[in-house]
Each structure stands twice: as structure tokens, then as C-alpha cells.
Design an enzyme around this catalytic site. Structure first.
Site, PDB file in Angstrom:
ATOM      1  N   CYS A   1       0.839  -1.198   0.000  1.00 13.81           N
ATOM      2  CA  CYS A   1       0.000   0.000   0.000  1.00 13.81           C
ATOM      3  C   CYS A   1       0.876   1.251   0.000  1.00 13.81           C
ATOM      4  CB  CYS A   1      -0.975   0.000   1.174  1.00 13.81           C
ATOM      5  SG  CYS A   1      -0.200  -0.047   2.789  1.00 13.81           S
ATOM      6  N   VAL A   2       0.368   2.271  -0.675  1.00 15.62           N
ATOM      7  CA  VAL A   2       1.018   3.576  -0.736  1.00 15.62           C
ATOM      8  C   VAL A   2      -0.069   4.622  -0.520  1.00 15.62           C
ATOM      9  CG1 VAL A   2       2.274   5.205  -2.216  1.00 15.62           C
ATOM     10  CG2 VAL A   2       2.831   2.780  -2.292  1.00 15.62           C
TER      11      VAL A   2
ATOM     12  N   TYR B   1       2.565  -4.650 -10.944  1.00 13.61           N
ATOM     13  CA  TYR B   1       3.227  -5.936 -10.787  1.00 13.61           C
ATOM     14  C   TYR B   1       3.830  -6.415 -12.112  1.00 13.61           C
ATOM     15  CZ  TYR B   1       0.623  -5.782  -6.421  1.00 13.61           C
ATOM     16  OH  TYR B   1       0.105  -5.403  -5.209  1.00 13.61           O
TER      17      TYR B   1
ATOM     18  N   ILE C   1       7.300   4.718  -5.517  1.00 13.43           N
ATOM     19  CA  ILE C   1       7.458   4.181  -4.165  1.00 13.43           C
ATOM     20  C   ILE C   1       7.125   2.686  -4.126  1.00 13.43           C
ATOM     21  CG2 ILE C   1       6.582   4.299  -1.789  1.00 13.43           C
ATOM     22  CD1 ILE C   1       6.224   7.362  -2.328  1.00 13.43           C
ATOM     23  N   ALA C   2       5.991   2.305  -4.672  1.00 12.37           N
ATOM     24  CA  ALA C   2       5.590   0.890  -4.654  1.00 12.37           C
ATOM     25  C   ALA C   2       6.587   0.041  -5.441  1.00 12.37           C
ATOM     26  CB  ALA C   2       4.185   0.722  -5.216  1.00 12.37           C
TER      27      ALA C   2
ATOM     28  N   ARG D   1       2.201   7.002  -7.769  1.00 10.23           N
ATOM     29  CA  ARG D   1       2.757   7.348  -9.094  1.00 10.23           C
ATOM     30  C   ARG D   1       4.096   8.069  -8.976  1.00 10.23           C
ATOM     31  NH1 ARG D   1       0.889   4.663 -12.791  1.00 10.23           N
ATOM     32  NH2 ARG D   1       1.560   6.178 -14.279  1.00 10.23           N
ATOM     33  N   GLN D   2       4.851   7.754  -7.915  1.00  8.72           N
ATOM     34  CA  GLN D   2       6.175   8.349  -7.717  1.00  8.72           C
ATOM     35  C   GLN D   2       7.258   7.275  -7.628  1.00  8.72           C
ATOM     36  OE1 GLN D   2       6.234  11.293  -4.520  1.00  8.72           O
ATOM     37  NE2 GLN D   2       4.045  11.664  -4.830  1.00  8.72           N
TER      38      GLN D   2
ATOM     39  N   ASN E   1      -8.220  -5.306 -10.237  1.00  6.27           N
ATOM     40  CA  ASN E   1      -7.363  -4.238  -9.731  1.00  6.27           C
ATOM     41  C   ASN E   1      -6.300  -3.915 -10.784  1.00  6.27           C
ATOM     42  OD1 ASN E   1      -5.688  -2.499  -8.354  1.00  6.27           O
ATOM     43  ND2 ASN E   1      -5.672  -3.706  -6.470  1.00  6.27           N
TER      44      ASN E   1
END
Length: 152
Positions: free
Chosen positions: A93-94, A138, A103-104, A100-101, A131
Site C-alpha cells: 500500500c502507498v 506488478y 514508491i511501490a 505514481r512516484q 485491480n
């Protein structure tokens, strides 16, 4: 990501994490947490922008692909130590404002590297077929669809 600014919610999150990490012997759990890196003074909880959990273990008796944690019958909680270890990623989770940076993607790549260092030969993650943002993420990171379950 849930709103973790409330002390009550952060305590709930802490206890949920503690429960997930208190699994059986033979399972290694790691939680990766991404935090803001700026000059603003804030509490640690308010600095969290993302998390991902990693479990590395041997497959359970009768298991082809990992089941979601807590969803396996008690009688099948027997490890197959002669089988290769795998990594299983959960709770990606972010925070909405931080999406959209990259991070994930960075957390997932770090978790994959950690799983490999812990001996995982394969890495798995569950995602709901509808999703699409998560599926694109992914796919971008390198995951491939293995099994597609239909919702009942």
C-alpha cells in the site's frame, strides 16, 4: 493505505503487524516501510507513505501456490523443507498523495531482493483480477500471471 494519523488506528496497525510477524517457526516475516524524507518535523506514523510485507518459507503440504496468510487449514500447516523456499508479498500500500512516484515499485524490488537473499527461488503476490493499477504495477516490476481464480 488506511488513514494512519489517528493513534488508535496506528495502534491497530501495530498489533496487526505484530500478529502477522508472530507466525510459525520456519517463516521469516519482514515489513518494509517507506517514509517521507523532508525537513518537516512530524511523528513517525505521519511520515509513513507506503508498506509491503514479505514472508519467506517452504511450501506447506499439498500447496502448489501460496495461499493468502491465515487462509490455510490447520491440518496443512506442515512444511515441506525438501522443497525450495518462496517469497510471498502482501499488504502493498502507498498513501494516495504519494502514488505514481515509484514508491511501490522500489519497495517491491527491495522486497524481492530481500526474499532472494533469504533463499527464495520464486516470489508470489495475490491481486484481484479487477485491480488494474496493481496488475500494471506488478507487470512492470516483472511478475507474471500464474493462476487466475474466478470470484464466486
Amino acid at each position: 493505505m488506511s488513514n494512519v494519523s489517528s493513534p488508535v488506528i496506528s495502534l491497530q496497525e501495530f498489533h496487526a503487524l505484530k500478529k502477522r510477524c508472530g507466525r510459525q517457526v520456519g517463516e521469516k516475516y519482514t515489513c518494509f516501510v517507506a517514509v517521507k524524507n523532508d525537513d518537516v518535523t512530524r511523528t513517525v506514523v505521519n511520515s509513513v507513505v507506503g508498506t509491503v510485507d514479505l514472508c519467506v518459507r517452504h511450501p506447506l503440504h499439498g500447496e502448489t501456490y501460496p495461499a493468502e496468510p491465515g487462509n490455510t487449514p490447520f491440518y496443512s500447516r506442515i512444511y515441506q523443507p525438501d522443497q525450495p523456499k518462496f517469497g510471498y508479498l502482501t499488504n502493498v500500500c502507498v498513501a494516495k498523495y504519494a502514488r505514481r512516484q515509484g514508491i511501490a515499485s522500489n519497495m517491491l524490488l527491495l522486497a524481492i531482493d530481500a526474499a532472494r537473499l533469504d533463499g527464495a527461488e520464486s516470489i508470489y503476490i495475490h491481486v484481484h483480477k479487477d485491480n488494474l493499477p496493481a496488475r500494471r504495477l506488478y507487470d512492470h516490476v516483472g511478475f507474471k500471471v500464474k493462476v487466475c481464480h474466478q470470484s464466486s
